[in-house]
Write a protein that holds these residues in place. Structure first.
Motif, mmCIF file in Angstrom:
data_model
loop_
_atom_site.group_PDB
_atom_site.id
_atom_site.type_symbol
_atom_site.label_atom_id
_atom_site.label_comp_id
_atom_site.label_asym_id
_atom_site.label_seq_id
_atom_site.Cartn_x
_atom_site.Cartn_y
_atom_site.Cartn_z
ATOM 1 N N LEU A 30 45.791 38.060 16.336
ATOM 2 C CA LEU A 30 45.122 38.763 17.425
ATOM 3 C C LEU A 30 46.070 39.739 18.098
ATOM 4 O O LEU A 30 47.276 39.682 17.909
ATOM 5 C CB LEU A 30 44.553 37.774 18.450
ATOM 6 N N ASP A 31 45.500 40.627 18.875
ATOM 7 C CA ASP A 31 46.254 41.593 19.669
ATOM 8 C C ASP A 31 46.497 40.950 21.039
ATOM 9 O O ASP A 31 45.557 40.800 21.829
ATOM 10 C CB ASP A 31 45.453 42.878 19.797
ATOM 11 N N LEU A 32 47.719 40.547 21.304
ATOM 12 C CA LEU A 32 48.036 39.802 22.521
ATOM 13 C C LEU A 32 47.628 40.556 23.779
ATOM 14 O O LEU A 32 47.039 39.987 24.691
ATOM 15 C CB LEU A 32 49.527 39.459 22.574
ATOM 16 N N GLU A 33 47.918 41.824 23.847
ATOM 17 C CA GLU A 33 47.609 42.606 25.040
ATOM 18 C C GLU A 33 46.104 42.625 25.315
ATOM 19 O O GLU A 33 45.669 42.392 26.445
ATOM 20 C CB GLU A 33 48.133 44.031 24.862
ATOM 21 N N ALA A 34 45.316 42.859 24.281
ATOM 22 C CA ALA A 34 43.864 42.914 24.449
ATOM 23 C C ALA A 34 43.288 41.556 24.819
ATOM 24 O O ALA A 34 42.415 41.459 25.690
ATOM 25 C CB ALA A 34 43.215 43.425 23.162
ATOM 26 N N VAL A 35 43.766 40.505 24.186
ATOM 27 C CA VAL A 35 43.244 39.169 24.449
ATOM 28 C C VAL A 35 43.654 38.685 25.840
ATOM 29 O O VAL A 35 42.855 38.066 26.547
ATOM 30 C CB VAL A 35 43.705 38.176 23.360
ATOM 31 N N ALA A 36 44.869 38.970 26.256
ATOM 32 C CA ALA A 36 45.309 38.581 27.595
ATOM 33 C C ALA A 36 44.471 39.285 28.655
ATOM 34 O O ALA A 36 44.031 38.663 29.634
ATOM 35 C CB ALA A 36 46.781 38.913 27.785
ATOM 36 N N HIS A 37 44.208 40.563 28.446
ATOM 37 C CA HIS A 37 43.385 41.321 29.389
ATOM 38 C C HIS A 37 41.978 40.738 29.449
ATOM 39 O O HIS A 37 41.435 40.511 30.536
ATOM 40 C CB HIS A 37 43.349 42.795 28.983
ATOM 41 N N GLU A 38 41.374 40.465 28.309
ATOM 42 C CA GLU A 38 40.021 39.910 28.274
ATOM 43 C C GLU A 38 39.975 38.527 28.918
ATOM 44 O O GLU A 38 39.026 38.190 29.615
ATOM 45 C CB GLU A 38 39.503 39.838 26.845
ATOM 46 N N SER A 39 40.997 37.733 28.708
ATOM 47 C CA SER A 39 41.062 36.402 29.299
ATOM 48 C C SER A 39 41.030 36.485 30.826
ATOM 49 O O SER A 39 40.292 35.746 31.485
ATOM 50 C CB SER A 39 42.342 35.703 28.840
ATOM 51 N N LEU A 40 41.798 37.399 31.385
ATOM 52 C CA LEU A 40 41.844 37.539 32.840
ATOM 53 C C LEU A 40 40.577 38.183 33.392
ATOM 54 O O LEU A 40 40.087 37.781 34.454
ATOM 55 C CB LEU A 40 43.076 38.329 33.256
ATOM 56 N N VAL A 41 40.019 39.132 32.676
ATOM 57 C CA VAL A 41 38.773 39.762 33.119
ATOM 58 C C VAL A 41 37.644 38.734 33.117
ATOM 59 O O VAL A 41 36.814 38.712 34.031
ATOM 60 C CB VAL A 41 38.422 40.977 32.228
ATOM 61 N N SER A 42 37.622 37.855 32.141
ATOM 62 C CA SER A 42 36.566 36.840 32.085
ATOM 63 C C SER A 42 36.676 35.877 33.270
ATOM 64 O O SER A 42 35.654 35.430 33.793
ATOM 65 C CB SER A 42 36.604 36.083 30.767
ATOM 66 N N LEU A 43 37.893 35.557 33.700
ATOM 67 C CA LEU A 43 38.057 34.707 34.877
ATOM 68 C C LEU A 43 37.514 35.400 36.128
ATOM 69 O O LEU A 43 36.861 34.769 36.968
ATOM 70 C CB LEU A 43 39.530 34.355 35.083
ATOM 71 N N LYS A 44 37.782 36.684 36.242
ATOM 72 C CA LYS A 44 37.285 37.449 37.380
ATOM 73 C C LYS A 44 35.760 37.516 37.357
ATOM 74 O O LYS A 44 35.101 37.338 38.374
ATOM 75 C CB LYS A 44 37.898 38.857 37.375
ATOM 76 N N ARG A 45 35.179 37.767 36.173
ATOM 77 C CA ARG A 45 33.723 37.809 36.044
ATOM 78 C C ARG A 45 33.086 36.469 36.400
ATOM 79 O O ARG A 45 31.951 36.422 36.861
ATOM 80 C CB ARG A 45 33.311 38.178 34.615
ATOM 81 N N ALA A 46 33.823 35.398 36.159
ATOM 82 C CA ALA A 46 33.310 34.061 36.455
ATOM 83 C C ALA A 46 33.380 33.750 37.945
ATOM 84 O O ALA A 46 32.904 32.708 38.378
ATOM 85 C CB ALA A 46 34.088 33.021 35.663
ATOM 86 N N GLY A 47 33.988 34.642 38.730
ATOM 87 C CA GLY A 47 33.975 34.486 40.172
ATOM 88 C C GLY A 47 35.301 34.135 40.817
ATOM 89 O O GLY A 47 35.340 33.828 42.011
#
Length: 48
Positions: free
Chosen positions: A15-32
């Motif tokens: 995987l692309d670490l930068e992209a996955v790390a960004h998506e991981s944090l964005v998903s936490l924000k989307r979850a509230g």
């Protein structure tokens, strides 16, 4: 755990670490999440 898992997968080229790390944090924000504490903070702060 997740930090180490993502780094291990990136080292194997799975995987692309930068992209996955960004998506991981964005998903936490989307979850509230109002606050996110992460080892990825310094890396992603440079991108933002």
């Amino acid at each position: 755990g997740e930090y180490a898992m993502l780094h291990a997968a990136a080292e194997k080229g799975w995987l692309d670490l930068e992209a996955v790390a960004h998506e991981s944090l964005v998903s936490l924000k989307r979850a509230g999440a109002d606050l996110i504490v992460t080892y990825f903070a310094e890396d992603l702060a440079d991108r933002l």
